[in-house]
Design a protein around this motif. Structure first.
Motif, mmCIF file in Angstrom:
data_model
loop_
_atom_site.group_PDB
_atom_site.id
_atom_site.type_symbol
_atom_site.label_atom_id
_atom_site.label_comp_id
_atom_site.label_asym_id
_atom_site.label_seq_id
_atom_site.Cartn_x
_atom_site.Cartn_y
_atom_site.Cartn_z
ATOM 1 N N PRO A 44 0.837 -1.204 0.000
ATOM 2 C CA PRO A 44 0.000 0.000 0.000
ATOM 3 C C PRO A 44 0.871 1.253 0.000
ATOM 4 O O PRO A 44 1.854 1.331 0.739
ATOM 5 C CB PRO A 44 -0.794 -0.113 1.314
ATOM 6 N N MET A 45 0.541 2.202 -0.846
ATOM 7 C CA MET A 45 1.262 3.478 -0.945
ATOM 8 C C MET A 45 2.772 3.275 -1.103
ATOM 9 O O MET A 45 3.578 3.887 -0.419
ATOM 10 C CB MET A 45 0.955 4.360 0.264
ATOM 11 N N GLN A 46 3.135 2.394 -2.000
ATOM 12 C CA GLN A 46 4.546 2.115 -2.309
ATOM 13 C C GLN A 46 5.358 1.806 -1.044
ATOM 14 O O GLN A 46 6.523 2.199 -0.917
ATOM 15 C CB GLN A 46 5.218 3.271 -3.064
ATOM 16 N N ALA A 47 4.725 1.124 -0.109
ATOM 17 C CA ALA A 47 5.395 0.683 1.128
ATOM 18 C C ALA A 47 5.982 1.857 1.921
ATOM 19 O O ALA A 47 6.900 1.680 2.724
ATOM 20 C CB ALA A 47 6.488 -0.347 0.815
ATOM 21 N N ALA A 48 5.419 3.043 1.707
ATOM 22 C CA ALA A 48 5.989 4.236 2.358
ATOM 23 C C ALA A 48 5.984 4.111 3.879
ATOM 24 O O ALA A 48 6.940 4.520 4.547
ATOM 25 C CB ALA A 48 5.195 5.472 1.945
ATOM 26 N N HIS A 49 4.917 3.524 4.423
ATOM 27 C CA HIS A 49 4.791 3.570 5.881
ATOM 28 C C HIS A 49 5.737 2.610 6.577
ATOM 29 O O HIS A 49 6.301 2.936 7.623
ATOM 30 C CB HIS A 49 3.330 3.320 6.283
ATOM 31 N N ILE A 50 5.934 1.433 5.985
ATOM 32 C CA ILE A 50 6.854 0.493 6.634
ATOM 33 C C ILE A 50 8.297 1.014 6.505
ATOM 34 O O ILE A 50 9.107 0.892 7.426
ATOM 35 C CB ILE A 50 6.692 -0.952 6.082
ATOM 36 N N HIS A 51 8.602 1.656 5.377
ATOM 37 C CA HIS A 51 9.939 2.253 5.231
ATOM 38 C C HIS A 51 10.126 3.365 6.261
ATOM 39 O O HIS A 51 11.191 3.515 6.858
ATOM 40 C CB HIS A 51 10.135 2.796 3.810
ATOM 41 N N ASP A 52 9.069 4.125 6.471
ATOM 42 C CA ASP A 52 9.159 5.219 7.425
ATOM 43 C C ASP A 52 9.232 4.691 8.865
ATOM 44 O O ASP A 52 9.904 5.269 9.723
ATOM 45 C CB ASP A 52 7.930 6.120 7.254
ATOM 46 N N TYR A 53 8.538 3.575 9.102
ATOM 47 C CA TYR A 53 8.545 2.951 10.434
ATOM 48 C C TYR A 53 9.979 2.578 10.818
ATOM 49 O O TYR A 53 10.446 2.855 11.919
ATOM 50 C CB TYR A 53 7.645 1.713 10.398
ATOM 51 N N VAL A 54 10.688 1.992 9.860
ATOM 52 C CA VAL A 54 12.082 1.608 10.112
ATOM 53 C C VAL A 54 12.977 2.856 10.103
ATOM 54 O O VAL A 54 13.830 3.039 10.965
ATOM 55 C CB VAL A 54 12.550 0.580 9.048
ATOM 56 N N GLY A 55 12.699 3.741 9.143
ATOM 57 C CA GLY A 55 13.566 4.916 8.974
ATOM 58 C C GLY A 55 13.458 5.931 10.098
ATOM 59 O O GLY A 55 14.362 6.751 10.292
#
Ligand SMILES: Cc1cc2nc3c(=O)[nH]c(=O)nc-3n(C[C@H](O)[C@H](O)[C@H](O)COP(=O)(O)OP(=O)(O)OC[C@H]3O[C@@H](n4cnc5c(N)ncnc54)[C@H](O)[C@@H]3O)c2cc1C
Length: 409
Positions: free
Chosen positions: A370-381
């Motif tokens: 969903p949404m180019q995996a932005a949220h999981i990347h942000d969760y880690v980042g």
């Protein structure tokens, strides 16, 4: 509180908006239906584009740097006499807010935010002449070599040694977490020049071409599999003595220099608000099919994050108000940093949670992301946000002692 613009501020805001509309390269503009992301600073952005192997990215980075340079806006906070825009703190706030609204990448990195201000205050006329203009043209990028394996929060314990030898210093030691050193052309570093002196007094501030023989930059890959920072090793590195900034052994004080930069962190608040709006739009359409089944509980959490984001806006307004009165924010800046970085972590966790198992899809191009995996990347980042720029424990020490007047532990 009335936060609306005065007529002059509204005029300046419009000027920034028009500039962005006309000059921001197409590929830097947010695309409908795509998440803009909140965390490119350490791993990508303009610095990465200018060193990319893709000529289009290099050209775009140059186009944006040139547009900003022509407007005098690469260094909005620097005084005009040094080629900056000399904007007041309120104007910087408006500028930063509008750039963040447009998700426009900033140019110049640590050269603009850290090295330039240090040179303006402590540099010799020759040092200013040589380096400031190359920062302002976007020609040279800088990295910061302060932290070491044994010196982070207690930075004054640093051990990297510089020994004077004729017209040069010979440097040996190691730095760590050197963000963007792989994109940088030059490095500014704190080194120990007098091991006998009390620890804050035996440190000097030096600059060096990152390609000087003896400097090795090795990648450190973070837990998001991204290359943002590095280990930097110094083996008999010979640096001309003219690259010492300020006096020998006074580097601690040189390194602590601050210019009149706007410090509200408004860009973070803007990007969290935009991220929520993008998510809301997505949820109205395609996003429905990715939602976890018990989405209602997440809905309430999202509402909490929305409220907290508005609180962060108010903290930002508070800081800029303090600054516009000519005062320096003290523990208030620590409140901002702590609340903002922890909100970033909570927000990305809540956003990821909304997608249930789909949140685990890491590949941005996957149709299951969903949404180019932005949220999981942000969760880690977002994890390191409570560590860098003074860890949140250190910030809490400041709030406890200077804000609440509690005794030191
Ligand atoms: C993404 C990222 C980018 C970075 N980029 C750079 C860079 O470009 N250049 C550079 O020089 N450095 C950089 N750093 C390093 C950063 O400045 C340090 O990580 C930071 O100062 C903390 O130091 P440390 O990692 O050695 O942790 P430590 O200082 O060892 O701290 C470990 C833990 O102990 C806590 N702690 C330490 N002292 C106290 C105390 N007195 N009271 C309470 N708790 C305490 C800390 O909060 C932390 O939780 C970066 C770090 C990150 C995460």
């Amino acid at each position: 509180m009335d936060w609306s613009d005065s007529p002059e501020q509204a005029k300046f805001r419009q000027e920034v908006r028009t500039f962005i509309q006309q000059k921001l390269p197409e590929s830097y503009r947010p695309k409908a239906g795509e998440a803009t992301g909140e965390d490119e600073g350490f791993t990508g952005g303009w610095q990465a584009d200018r060193k990319s192997t893709d000529p289009k990215r290099v050209a775009t980075a140059q186009q944006w740097a040139t547009a900003l340079a022509e407007q005098g806006w690469i260094a909005p906070a620097w005084p005009k006499e040094y080629g900056g825009a000399g904007l007041s703190t309120i104007e910087q706030f408006i500028y930063n807010q509008e750039m963040a609204e447009a998700a426009a990448p900033s140019v110049g990195g640590m050269g603009v935010s850290m090295l330039g201000p240090t040179l303006i205050v402590h540099g010799s006329p020759e040092q200013k002449q040589e380096h400031l203009s190359r920062i302002l043209s976007g020609e040279v990028a800088w990295a910061q070599g302060y932290s070491e394996p044994g010196a982070g929060s207690d930075l004054a314990s640093l051990q990297t040694r510089a020994v004077r030898d004729g017209d040069e210093y010979v440097i040996n030691g190691q730095k760590i977490w050197t963000s963007g050193a792989h994109f940088a052309d030059w490095l500014f570093a704190l080194v120990r020049t007098d091991p006998e002196a009390p620890k804050h007094r035996g440190i000097s501030f030096m600059i060096m071409d990152i390609k000087t023989p003896g400097i090795t930059v090795r990648p450190l890959i973070n837990m998001g599999w991204e290359h943002g920072f590095n280990e930097t090793f110094f083996e008999d590195v010979r640096v001309p003595a003219k690259n010492l900034i300020g006096e020998e052994n006074r580097g601690w004080y040189v390194g602590m220099t601050l210019l009149d930069f706007e410090r509200s962190g408004i860009a973070g608040a803007v990007s969290y608000r935009r991220g929520m709006a993008e998510m809301k739009e997505f949820l109205k359409g395609n996003g429905k099919s990715y939602r976890r089944q018990d989405f209602n509980t997440t809905r309430l959490e999202l509402a909490d994050r929305a409220i907290e984001t508005e609180v962060l806006f108010n903290f930002a307004f508070r800081i800029v108000t303090i600054q516009s009165r000519g005062l320096v924010p003290n523990y208030e800046a620590s409140v901002n940093k702590t609340f903002g970085s922890e909100l970033h972590q909570r927000l990305s966790r809540t956003q990821s949670k909304a997608w249930g198992l789909y949140a685990n899809v890491w590949d941005r191009s996957s149709k299951y992301a969903p949404m180019q995996a932005a949220h999981i990347h942000d969760y880690v980042g977002s994890v390191p946000h409570s560590i860098f720029s003074g860890s949140n424990e250190i910030q809490r020490n400041v709030i406890a002692t200077r804000g609440l007047g509690l005794p030191r532990g």
